[in-house]
Design an enzyme around this catalytic site. Structure first.
Site, PDB file in Angstrom:
ATOM      1  N   LYS A 119       0.812  -1.278   0.029  1.00 35.67           N
ATOM      2  CA  LYS A 119       0.068  -0.124   0.188  1.00 35.67           C
ATOM      3  C   LYS A 119       0.821   0.999  -0.058  1.00 35.67           C
ATOM      4  O   LYS A 119       0.588   2.254  -0.734  1.00 35.67           O
ATOM      5  CB  LYS A 119      -0.916   0.040   1.117  1.00 35.67           C
ATOM      6  CG  LYS A 119      -1.761   1.161   1.352  1.00 35.67           C
ATOM      7  CD  LYS A 119      -1.388   2.209   2.236  1.00 35.67           C
ATOM      8  CE  LYS A 119      -1.192   1.723   3.804  1.00 35.67           C
ATOM      9  NZ  LYS A 119      -0.881   2.779   4.780  1.00 35.67           N
ATOM     10  N   SER A 120       1.962   0.967   0.713  1.00 31.59           N
ATOM     11  CA  SER A 120       2.699   2.451   1.030  1.00 31.59           C
ATOM     12  C   SER A 120       3.686   2.836  -0.489  1.00 31.59           C
ATOM     13  O   SER A 120       3.455   3.968  -0.875  1.00 31.59           O
ATOM     14  CB  SER A 120       3.714   2.139   2.073  1.00 31.59           C
ATOM     15  OG  SER A 120       3.319   2.078   3.154  1.00 31.59           O
TER      16      SER A 120
ATOM     17  N   ARG B  57      -7.206  11.329  13.702  1.00 30.32           N
ATOM     18  CA  ARG B  57      -5.883  11.268  13.405  1.00 30.32           C
ATOM     19  C   ARG B  57      -5.397  12.708  13.215  1.00 30.32           C
ATOM     20  O   ARG B  57      -6.040  13.666  12.682  1.00 30.32           O
ATOM     21  CB  ARG B  57      -5.993  10.716  11.913  1.00 30.32           C
ATOM     22  CG  ARG B  57      -6.486   9.364  11.797  1.00 30.32           C
ATOM     23  CD  ARG B  57      -6.054   8.498  10.610  1.00 30.32           C
ATOM     24  NE  ARG B  57      -4.620   7.935  11.082  1.00 30.32           N
ATOM     25  CZ  ARG B  57      -4.237   7.061  10.316  1.00 30.32           C
ATOM     26  NH1 ARG B  57      -4.588   6.463   9.096  1.00 30.32           N
ATOM     27  NH2 ARG B  57      -2.808   6.705  10.642  1.00 30.32           N
TER      28      ARG B  57
ATOM     29  N   GLN C 150       4.358  10.572   8.152  1.00 29.93           N
ATOM     30  CA  GLN C 150       3.625  11.134   6.931  1.00 29.93           C
ATOM     31  C   GLN C 150       3.761  12.390   6.913  1.00 29.93           C
ATOM     32  O   GLN C 150       3.607  13.085   5.823  1.00 29.93           O
ATOM     33  CB  GLN C 150       2.181  10.467   7.000  1.00 29.93           C
ATOM     34  CG  GLN C 150       2.229   9.077   6.834  1.00 29.93           C
ATOM     35  CD  GLN C 150       1.017   8.551   7.015  1.00 29.93           C
ATOM     36  OE1 GLN C 150      -0.060   9.172   7.596  1.00 29.93           O
ATOM     37  NE2 GLN C 150       0.399   7.407   6.714  1.00 29.93           N
TER      38      GLN C 150
ATOM     39  N   GLU D  48       3.419  -0.068  12.781  1.00 31.40           N
ATOM     40  CA  GLU D  48       2.334  -0.780  12.310  1.00 31.40           C
ATOM     41  C   GLU D  48       2.418  -2.179  12.589  1.00 31.40           C
ATOM     42  O   GLU D  48       1.289  -2.760  12.424  1.00 31.40           O
ATOM     43  CB  GLU D  48       2.215  -0.245  10.986  1.00 31.40           C
ATOM     44  CG  GLU D  48       3.667  -0.958  10.040  1.00 31.40           C
ATOM     45  CD  GLU D  48       3.497  -0.519   8.586  1.00 31.40           C
ATOM     46  OE1 GLU D  48       3.713  -1.241   7.690  1.00 31.40           O
ATOM     47  OE2 GLU D  48       3.679   0.639   8.572  1.00 31.40           O
TER      48      GLU D  48
ATOM     49  N   HIS E  27      -3.112   6.650  15.584  1.00 32.62           N
ATOM     50  CA  HIS E  27      -3.241   5.740  14.566  1.00 32.62           C
ATOM     51  C   HIS E  27      -4.675   5.575  14.001  1.00 32.62           C
ATOM     52  O   HIS E  27      -5.635   6.605  14.457  1.00 32.62           O
ATOM     53  CB  HIS E  27      -2.516   4.446  14.236  1.00 32.62           C
ATOM     54  CG  HIS E  27      -1.071   4.508  13.742  1.00 32.62           C
ATOM     55  ND1 HIS E  27      -0.473   3.642  13.066  1.00 32.62           N
ATOM     56  CD2 HIS E  27      -0.349   5.637  14.204  1.00 32.62           C
ATOM     57  CE1 HIS E  27       0.938   4.182  12.981  1.00 32.62           C
ATOM     58  NE2 HIS E  27       0.946   5.171  13.359  1.00 32.62           N
TER      59      HIS E  27
ATOM     60  N   ARG F  50      -5.398  -3.521  11.064  1.00 28.55           N
ATOM     61  CA  ARG F  50      -4.430  -4.343  11.983  1.00 28.55           C
ATOM     62  C   ARG F  50      -4.829  -5.108  13.276  1.00 28.55           C
ATOM     63  O   ARG F  50      -4.410  -6.193  13.485  1.00 28.55           O
ATOM     64  CB  ARG F  50      -3.099  -3.431  12.044  1.00 28.55           C
ATOM     65  CG  ARG F  50      -2.442  -2.659  11.091  1.00 28.55           C
ATOM     66  CD  ARG F  50      -1.410  -3.383  10.713  1.00 28.55           C
ATOM     67  NE  ARG F  50      -0.888  -2.483   9.550  1.00 28.55           N
ATOM     68  CZ  ARG F  50      -0.603  -2.878   8.213  1.00 28.55           C
ATOM     69  NH1 ARG F  50      -0.782  -4.299   8.149  1.00 28.55           N
ATOM     70  NH2 ARG F  50      -0.257  -2.215   7.366  1.00 28.55           N
TER      71      ARG F  50
ATOM     72  N   LYS G 162      -9.036  -2.411   3.858  1.00 31.88           N
ATOM     73  CA  LYS G 162      -8.336  -1.091   3.831  1.00 31.88           C
ATOM     74  C   LYS G 162      -7.012  -1.247   3.178  1.00 31.88           C
ATOM     75  O   LYS G 162      -6.495  -0.553   2.235  1.00 31.88           O
ATOM     76  CB  LYS G 162      -8.136  -0.630   5.308  1.00 31.88           C
ATOM     77  CG  LYS G 162      -7.417   0.679   5.278  1.00 31.88           C
ATOM     78  CD  LYS G 162      -7.317   0.918   6.963  1.00 31.88           C
ATOM     79  CE  LYS G 162      -6.874   2.557   7.052  1.00 31.88           C
ATOM     80  NZ  LYS G 162      -5.406   2.928   6.424  1.00 31.88           N
TER      81      LYS G 162
END
Length: 427
Positions: free
Chosen positions: A25-26, A120, A170, A315, A342, A387, A412
């Site tokens: 995903k990243s 967030r 981020q 994560e 998160h 997660r 997700k």
């Protein structure tokens, strides 16, 4: 609509499986964004198709980029950026990476998202953009920033900005990714405590350089020089963080799981899970010729307790915490205070859910102390957090009658998780 609880498959014997996991995903979302800012078309091979990547693609489309999907291959044709509406969902990469891009557009770009996205942290992104010359329209409520708007004027001055990125890497990556299109580029200077998830910043820098951008890096200081972003062909690695629950299955059941196409070198934080598994007693082998990573658990699934600084790999904490709850003694996971911001407050969520199944858990200022005890079945709440959902699935392999509240939250980043998991277990 309330999701139907998912009965986590129980493994009556050691699991043995070969698993393929979809793309990172990243990497996918960074490739999409850089392709949208490029001078010419790009192709992305092995792209992840999940909610987070769909949100990124849809957001870039809303701002004028042409994106065509053909399975896990994606074609991107940059366009003139214009105003529009962005649905962030609960995706931090959309929430933190797209506002700097919106400042380059012509017109207002409004950002909305899931209810959970309000928790967030976003203040650092908005404040840094203001400091670089952007016009921001927001609610003035730092604890509930959505919706907010960025008024794009076709460009951004850029320059040097000092930020506290101790809550999320981020904040740094979002500025760096758009930086080559700023008039003066951008220099980001971090002024707070240690930046979490440093490998993700290294990933950002590596991908910028691969697109022909000049980036200078020193301690807590990153400079992206202004200049063109090259259109190119991107190849996306498998998502190593999404592979970790499957590897954990081998460890907790005393079985063997093989993951295909594990990269020889990578900036993905999930690669460090190999060392954690070895510290807990599992055997890990990587065949550099075939790319297959094999994890073998100890007979009976016996795991050793660990003390680990998880700061760079936060994560992975839900997966590692699930393993620690099954280990043979007290474990201490630390360096992860930032997980409180998160998808949910992951420290509070893990404390509540592990305690609910009978484990002893104590929150510290920056982590968790986990004291294993005989565990029992029960409802495992997911908090709209993918997660957390996979952590419940891991425990369900060896604890009968674990019900995961909403397994669909795994879409997700990992589509069809339930099917992949059941196939691995043979359920």
């Amino acid at each position: 609509m309330t999701a139907t609880p998912w009965a986590a498959p129980f493994a009556p014997s050691p699991v043995s499986a070969t698993v393929s996991v979809p793309g990172s995903k990243s990497i996918t979302n960074r490739a999409l964004l850089l392709s949208a800012l490029a001078e010419g078309p790009s192709e992305i091979t092995g792209a992840l198709r999940s909610r987070d990547t769909r949100l990124m693609a849809d957001a870039l489309r809303a701002l004028g980029t042409i994106i065509v999907n053909d399975g896990d291959n994606v074609s991107v044709i940059p366009g003139d950026l214009h105003g529009g509406e962005v649905n962030c969902g609960l995706a931090g990469t959309v929430l933190r990476f797209l506002p700097p891009v919106a400042a380059l557009a012509d017109g207002e770009v409004w950002f909305r998202g899931d209810h959970e996205a309000q928790a967030r942290p976003m203040g650092t992104t908005l404040e840094s953009l203001r400091a670089l010359g952007a016009e921001i329209l927001d609610t003035g409520n730092a604890e509930a920033p959505l919706p907010f708007g960025v008024v794009g004027h076709g460009g951004l001055r850029g320059g040097e900005v000092h930020i506290d990125a101790s809550a999320s890497s981020q904040f740094v990556s979002g500025l760096l990714l758009a930086g080559p299109r700023f008039e003066q580029g951008v220099t980001v200077v971090h002024t707070g405590g240690a930046v979490p998830s440093q490998p993700h910043i290294e990933m950002t820098v590596e991908m910028l350089r691969a697109a022909g951008v000049t980036v200078d890096v020193s301690f807590n200081r990153w400079t992206v020089h202004p200049g063109p972003v090259a259109g190119r062909h991107w190849t996306v690695e498998p998502d190593l963080s999404n592979a970790t629950p499957f590897l954990a299955a081998a460890a907790v059941t005393g079985g063997e799981v093989r993951v295909r196409d594990w990269p020889l070198t990578t900036t993905q934080p999930g690669d460090q899970f190999r060392t954690i598994l070895e510290d807990m007693g599992a055997t890990v082998e990587h065949d550099q010729h075939t790319g297959v990573l094999t994890v073998r658990g100890v007979t009976g699934g016996h795991l050793q307790a660990i003390t680990w600084d998880m700061h760079d790999i936060g994560e992975l904490t839900p997966t590692v915490a699930a393993l620690c709850a099954l280990a043979g003694g007290r474990s201490h996971l630390y360096g992860i205070a930032h997980l409180r911001g998160h998808e949910t407050d992951r420290l509070a969520a893990l404390e509540a859910e592990l305690t609910g199944l009978g484990c002893g858990v104590t929150q510290t200022a920056d982590g968790l102390i986990i004291d294993p005890a005989p565990l029992h079945g029960g409802r495992w709440h997911t908090y709209a957090d993918h997660r957390m959902a996979t952590a419940g699935a891991i425990l369900g392999l060896v604890i009968p009658d674990v019900e995961v509240e909403d397994i669909t939250t795994t879409t997700k980043t990992l589509p069809d998780f339930e099917t992949r998991w059941s196939q691995m277990v043979g359920a």
